[in-house]
Write an enzyme that holds these catalytic residues in place. Structure first.
Site, mmCIF file in Angstrom:
data_model
loop_
_atom_site.group_PDB
_atom_site.id
_atom_site.type_symbol
_atom_site.label_atom_id
_atom_site.label_comp_id
_atom_site.label_asym_id
_atom_site.label_seq_id
_atom_site.Cartn_x
_atom_site.Cartn_y
_atom_site.Cartn_z
ATOM 1 C CB CYS A 19 -0.974 -0.087 1.353
ATOM 2 S SG CYS A 19 -2.357 0.979 0.915
ATOM 3 N NE ARG B 169 -0.326 9.737 -0.890
ATOM 4 C CZ ARG B 169 -1.061 10.981 -0.279
ATOM 5 N NH1 ARG B 169 -1.351 11.945 -0.887
ATOM 6 N NH2 ARG B 169 -1.378 10.752 1.082
ATOM 7 C CG HIS C 62 -3.317 -2.946 3.861
ATOM 8 N ND1 HIS C 62 -2.137 -2.163 4.684
ATOM 9 C CD2 HIS C 62 -3.831 -2.085 3.405
ATOM 10 C CE1 HIS C 62 -2.418 -1.025 4.390
ATOM 11 N NE2 HIS C 62 -3.233 -0.668 3.604
ATOM 12 C CD GLU D 153 -0.319 -5.015 6.034
ATOM 13 O OE1 GLU D 153 -0.447 -3.893 6.201
ATOM 14 O OE2 GLU D 153 0.027 -5.662 5.135
#
Length: 188
Positions: free
Chosen positions: A79, A99, A163, A165
């Site tokens: 990200c 972004r 993401h 994670e």
């Protein structure tokens, strides 16, 4: 590399604790990186998601921007980490990235992604995710969402617009550790 790989996680802001947990579970020793000297002796580096402007500002303040540019090991950027690694920022991945291209925080979503070489989809978590505007000719697309690349490899750099994670699926971190093992074998 002998034994467990030593992986640094940039710990200035963002989801660094979650990456550290995933990496430990995958068999790595983890070092939180806050200063340039924390990069010494690492086999790889993770730049987590978070607020890219804040991470860039802090990295510059602590001299980590140049230290990361000089780091020779594999790097995983997720990200905001993808944004930091693009051409316009640290210049370590041959990408142009926009972004928050999938929308604001309220437009966050999850989607199943087909990973190259995998039968089972990966559940990607997209939070204010960046979008790849342009990728260099040598950049390899490893997963796409509706035809747009969201997981890419540029040599020693692996980047994700999502993401990994924030899931219980270790496959992206395992791929990164394979890249680290590959690189340390070549350096040895």
């Amino acid at each position: 590399m002998v034994g467990r790989p030593r992986i640094g996680v940039l710990a200035l802001q963002g989801a660094f604790r979650e990456h550290a947990r995933m990496l430990r579970d995958a068999g790595a020793d983890v070092v939180e990186v806050r200063l340039p000297e924390h990069l010494e002796g690492l086999d790889g580096l993770v730049i987590p998601g978070g607020e890219s402007t804040s991470i860039l500002r802090l990295a510059s303040l602590y001299g980590l921007d140049d230290a990361i540019r000089s780091f020779v090991g594999p790097i995983l950027g997720t990200c905001a980490g993808m944004i930091l690694l693009d051409r316009a920022h640290l210049g370590l991945a041959d990408l142009e990235v926009d972004r928050n291209a999938y929308g604001r925080q309220v437009a966050s979503f999850e989607a199943d992604l087909e990973l190259e070489g995998e039968e089972r989809p990966f559940r990607g978590v997209f939070i204010r995710a960046p979008r790849v505007r342009e990728a260099g000719a040598d950049v390899e697309v490893l997963a796409a969402l509706e035809g747009e690349p969201v997981l890419l490899r540029d040599g020693r750099v692996l980047v994700a617009a999502f993401h990994p994670e924030l899931t219980d699926d270790p496959r992206i971190h395992e791929r990164f550790l394979e890249l680290v093992t590959e690189a340390t074998s070549v350096r040895a």
